[in-house]
Design a protein around this motif. Sequence first.
Motif, mmCIF file in Angstrom:
data_model
loop_
_atom_site.group_PDB
_atom_site.id
_atom_site.type_symbol
_atom_site.label_atom_id
_atom_site.label_comp_id
_atom_site.label_asym_id
_atom_site.label_seq_id
_atom_site.Cartn_x
_atom_site.Cartn_y
_atom_site.Cartn_z
ATOM 1 N N LEU A 29 48.568 10.404 -8.380
ATOM 2 C CA LEU A 29 48.981 11.707 -8.879
ATOM 3 C C LEU A 29 47.761 12.489 -9.362
ATOM 4 C CD1 LEU A 29 52.222 10.792 -10.883
ATOM 5 C CD2 LEU A 29 51.911 11.166 -8.428
ATOM 6 N N HIS A 30 47.897 13.794 -9.315
ATOM 7 C CA HIS A 30 46.832 14.677 -9.784
ATOM 8 C C HIS A 30 47.296 15.396 -11.042
ATOM 9 C CE1 HIS A 30 44.147 18.071 -10.101
ATOM 10 N NE2 HIS A 30 45.154 18.888 -9.920
ATOM 11 N N THR A 31 46.434 15.482 -12.029
ATOM 12 C CA THR A 31 46.775 16.150 -13.277
ATOM 13 C C THR A 31 46.407 17.620 -13.193
ATOM 14 O OG1 THR A 31 46.394 14.121 -14.536
ATOM 15 C CG2 THR A 31 46.447 16.192 -15.769
ATOM 16 N N ALA A 32 47.401 18.488 -13.276
ATOM 17 C CA ALA A 32 47.202 19.932 -13.285
ATOM 18 C C ALA A 32 47.618 20.470 -14.648
ATOM 19 C CB ALA A 32 48.018 20.582 -12.173
ATOM 20 N N ASP A 33 47.430 21.763 -14.858
ATOM 21 C CA ASP A 33 47.774 22.348 -16.143
ATOM 22 C C ASP A 33 49.278 22.340 -16.408
ATOM 23 O OD1 ASP A 33 45.170 22.806 -16.732
ATOM 24 O OD2 ASP A 33 45.365 24.972 -17.032
ATOM 25 N N ASP A 34 50.072 22.274 -15.345
ATOM 26 C CA ASP A 34 51.525 22.276 -15.521
ATOM 27 C C ASP A 34 52.128 20.896 -15.336
ATOM 28 O OD1 ASP A 34 50.963 22.137 -12.846
ATOM 29 O OD2 ASP A 34 52.411 23.664 -12.214
ATOM 30 N N GLY A 35 51.331 19.861 -15.487
ATOM 31 C CA GLY A 35 51.815 18.495 -15.363
ATOM 32 C C GLY A 35 51.214 17.798 -14.168
ATOM 33 N N ALA A 36 51.672 16.577 -13.907
ATOM 34 C CA ALA A 36 51.159 15.821 -12.769
ATOM 35 C C ALA A 36 51.749 16.364 -11.467
ATOM 36 C CB ALA A 36 51.483 14.342 -12.924
ATOM 37 N N LEU A 37 50.991 16.180 -10.388
ATOM 38 C CA LEU A 37 51.404 16.651 -9.062
ATOM 39 C C LEU A 37 51.370 15.488 -8.095
ATOM 40 C CD1 LEU A 37 50.234 19.835 -7.213
ATOM 41 C CD2 LEU A 37 49.908 17.621 -6.133
ATOM 42 N N ALA A 38 52.420 15.374 -7.286
ATOM 43 C CA ALA A 38 52.484 14.367 -6.223
ATOM 44 C C ALA A 38 52.592 15.079 -4.884
ATOM 45 C CB ALA A 38 53.673 13.439 -6.418
ATOM 46 N N ARG A 39 51.873 14.568 -3.901
ATOM 47 C CA ARG A 39 51.973 15.088 -2.538
ATOM 48 C C ARG A 39 52.539 13.982 -1.658
ATOM 49 N NH1 ARG A 39 46.703 17.541 -0.649
ATOM 50 N NH2 ARG A 39 47.438 19.190 -2.046
ATOM 51 N N ILE A 40 53.651 14.265 -1.022
ATOM 52 C CA ILE A 40 54.361 13.280 -0.198
ATOM 53 C C ILE A 40 54.185 13.660 1.261
ATOM 54 C CG2 ILE A 40 56.615 12.246 0.285
ATOM 55 C CD1 ILE A 40 57.286 13.290 -2.693
ATOM 56 N N ARG A 41 53.534 12.768 2.015
ATOM 57 C CA ARG A 41 53.271 13.057 3.426
ATOM 58 C C ARG A 41 54.540 12.921 4.256
ATOM 59 N NH1 ARG A 41 48.729 13.054 0.203
ATOM 60 N NH2 ARG A 41 46.913 13.728 1.410
ATOM 61 N N LEU A 42 54.711 13.892 5.153
ATOM 62 C CA LEU A 42 55.841 13.905 6.089
ATOM 63 C C LEU A 42 55.278 14.061 7.490
ATOM 64 C CD1 LEU A 42 58.161 16.465 4.220
ATOM 65 C CD2 LEU A 42 58.096 13.972 3.929
ATOM 66 N N PRO A 43 54.898 12.985 8.153
ATOM 67 C CA PRO A 43 54.295 13.114 9.489
ATOM 68 C C PRO A 43 55.196 13.901 10.441
ATOM 69 C CG PRO A 43 54.009 10.884 8.666
ATOM 70 C CD PRO A 43 54.940 11.574 7.714
ATOM 71 N N GLY A 44 54.630 14.957 11.013
ATOM 72 C CA GLY A 44 55.413 15.805 11.890
ATOM 73 C C GLY A 44 56.460 16.629 11.174
ATOM 74 N N GLY A 45 56.508 16.559 9.833
ATOM 75 C CA GLY A 45 57.510 17.295 9.074
ATOM 76 C C GLY A 45 58.920 16.788 9.263
ATOM 77 N N LEU A 46 59.081 15.568 9.786
ATOM 78 C CA LEU A 46 60.403 15.048 10.139
ATOM 79 C C LEU A 46 61.069 14.402 8.924
ATOM 80 C CD1 LEU A 46 59.463 13.427 13.574
ATOM 81 C CD2 LEU A 46 60.356 15.724 13.133
ATOM 82 N N LEU A 47 62.274 14.857 8.610
ATOM 83 C CA LEU A 47 63.032 14.349 7.471
ATOM 84 C C LEU A 47 64.486 14.172 7.858
ATOM 85 C CD1 LEU A 47 61.944 16.541 4.406
ATOM 86 C CD2 LEU A 47 61.835 14.057 4.496
ATOM 87 N N THR A 48 65.083 13.073 7.457
ATOM 88 C CA THR A 48 66.524 12.945 7.570
ATOM 89 C C THR A 48 67.176 13.672 6.396
ATOM 90 O OG1 THR A 48 66.657 10.916 6.260
ATOM 91 C CG2 THR A 48 66.235 10.674 8.641
ATOM 92 N N SER A 49 68.466 13.948 6.537
ATOM 93 C CA SER A 49 69.190 14.583 5.428
ATOM 94 C C SER A 49 69.130 13.718 4.173
ATOM 95 C CB SER A 49 70.648 14.833 5.825
ATOM 96 O OG SER A 49 70.732 15.754 6.875
ATOM 97 N N ARG A 50 69.211 12.418 4.346
ATOM 98 C CA ARG A 50 69.160 11.515 3.198
ATOM 99 C C ARG A 50 67.809 11.614 2.495
ATOM 100 N NH1 ARG A 50 68.497 5.087 3.340
ATOM 101 N NH2 ARG A 50 68.957 4.594 1.158
ATOM 102 N N GLN A 51 66.738 11.657 3.271
ATOM 103 C CA GLN A 51 65.416 11.787 2.674
ATOM 104 C C GLN A 51 65.258 13.125 1.958
ATOM 105 O OE1 GLN A 51 63.203 11.105 6.280
ATOM 106 N NE2 GLN A 51 62.680 8.999 5.713
ATOM 107 N N ALA A 52 65.797 14.186 2.558
ATOM 108 C CA ALA A 52 65.711 15.503 1.930
ATOM 109 C C ALA A 52 66.454 15.520 0.595
ATOM 110 C CB ALA A 52 66.271 16.560 2.869
ATOM 111 N N HIS A 53 67.646 14.896 0.554
ATOM 112 C CA HIS A 53 68.377 14.817 -0.712
ATOM 113 C C HIS A 53 67.575 14.038 -1.753
ATOM 114 C CE1 HIS A 53 72.226 16.754 -0.119
ATOM 115 N NE2 HIS A 53 72.376 16.186 1.073
ATOM 116 N N CYS A 54 66.879 12.988 -1.325
ATOM 117 C CA CYS A 54 66.064 12.204 -2.254
ATOM 118 C C CYS A 54 64.979 13.063 -2.891
ATOM 119 C CB CYS A 54 65.452 11.009 -1.509
ATOM 120 S SG CYS A 54 64.293 10.040 -2.493
ATOM 121 N N LEU A 55 64.330 13.894 -2.097
ATOM 122 C CA LEU A 55 63.277 14.755 -2.633
ATOM 123 C C LEU A 55 63.836 15.759 -3.634
ATOM 124 C CD1 LEU A 55 61.177 15.407 0.598
ATOM 125 C CD2 LEU A 55 60.574 13.931 -1.329
#
Length: 589
Positions: A29-55
């Motif tokens: 995680l990266h510490t920014a002024d508004d809190g920690a930041l996480a970047r989640i890789r999505l190869p090809g931008g492909l997401l199932t509906s279940r994964q999208a709900h999780c995010l």
Amino acid sequence: MPSPATPCPGVPGPPRRSRDDACPGALRLHTADDGALARIRLPGGLLTSRQAHCLASITEDLGNGELELTSRGNVQVRGLPGDCGRQLADRLRPVGLLPSDTHERVRNVVVSPLTGLDGRGRADVGGWVRELDALLCADPAAAALSGRFLFAVDDGRGDTAALGADVTIIATPGGGAELRTGAGGPRLRVAAEDAARAAVAAAEAFLHAAAESGTRAWRVRDLPRGDAGPGAGETGGSGGPGGRTGPPSAPSASSGAPVRPALDDALLGRHLSRAGVAWAPAEQPPPGPGPREGDGPAAGPAPGLIGVPGPGDRCALSVSAPLGRYTAAQWRLLAETAARSGDAEIRTTPWRGVVVPGLSRDAGPAALRRLAGAGLVTAPDSPWYAIGSCAGRPGCAKSLADVRTDAARAVGTGPAERAAVPGGPAAAPATAGTAGVPAPPAGASGRPDGAAASGDGTAAPLPVYWSGCERRCGRPGDGGAWIDVLATGDGAYRVAVNGALPGDRTAPRPVRVPPGRAAAAIAAARAASTAGTGPPAHATGAADGTSAAPGGADGAAGPRGEDRPQRHRHPGPPDGTGGPDGTTRARTP
């Protein structure tokens, strides 16, 4: 300590990195002024509906309630507690969003988002993406890649091939593939079934070249270039240019001496052969500047309904959110639309949009209306189309302005903008034609006449990107010209056209204006650029006297690619810097 973008003393061109890449991820995680930041890789931008709900649940429960799409189609969650790393990982693993702890930051893969949907590509390359991701995660050597290293998979339409990736595989006529490395690097032909393996082999060739160059390069363009004279860079008796040397004393631009990329065809060919990939040289582009695949505004698929040819009477939806920032409720609605009416998947794009495939033509219009009602951008005449920005204040201490608020005022959405841009105040719309800036001629869509076409053939405006500092985090990639709106630190913005305009058009001169007149300056820059004329875009704020945008005559400047989070603890680039090449000042390619 020198900045990671500081050139090597006595070595023109690429920088010598003073530290390892510290790009954020889901585990780092990266510490920014508004809190920690996480970047989640999505190869090809492909997401199932279940994964999208999780995010959506993650940002509701742990973050600030928003999801940001980056210029690589990845997802960022801001406002996280600094100690939530384990909890975040435990929620991502069960849904397949964290398949490898060791490789999670190197899974940077963009793909033509409409591949297999609109019939415009040469092949459906979605399978290449999935195979590439699996091969990357299974290759121990690939874990050494920088979090900025980028793979592009292009179905032949030229959209992601124009984004300046480090390794590109592009579908070719006749069912083959072409492998490309960097800008101006070798191009090799491979079989379609070998495309993903060839991409991984090319990444390993890069790691070999980076190790022997001594520069700790993060990206292909960071590698030094050596002269191509007899024996330069050759290994004993090989007769070819495959050997690598340390940082060279590169010839000056005025010497006219030829240069050879450090990652050349001989080195690349050896790694391909070692991986069992048959290859042959591909046709090289002519030397010198010229049109490229993907030239034109890098706005991605236009928002709206996308017809799907063939049986089944299907369609897809293309939408985006203001400044690429989606509320959890908007994200859930996308996931629900995909599950209820589509193929139960969504695709994020490198232009911060989302494509929902697999809807019936009857269901498409109603679904699009629901998404529009939720505040998403669903039509190309939306004032938010092709508008982007960095985080700005207050989330980033390095920013010189609250660019999101100023961008919202310039777009002129009035009282509704607070809902469209979380945290944005209501403001009166700015109007073109004031402050001595002429209003552009507009067509029926509200865009300037002569606007170039987007990837699906719909007329698209020149993209606009607002940046709070010279780093221009997350700014558009290499796919054509864009309007750079840069905070100058004195309460003003510098408005300039960056990148090469198609048709040898001349870019208007940069101008410096206060925030309230930025909209007029942007409109004038768009009008002058699309009309093919190059008069100064006069405004009350006088032009700054330069004749080109930062970074050189071609206007290229600032870091390519993904949003780079910033932290305030260091005067130089922060640990956790997430930009693709780590540059912290305008750079001449």
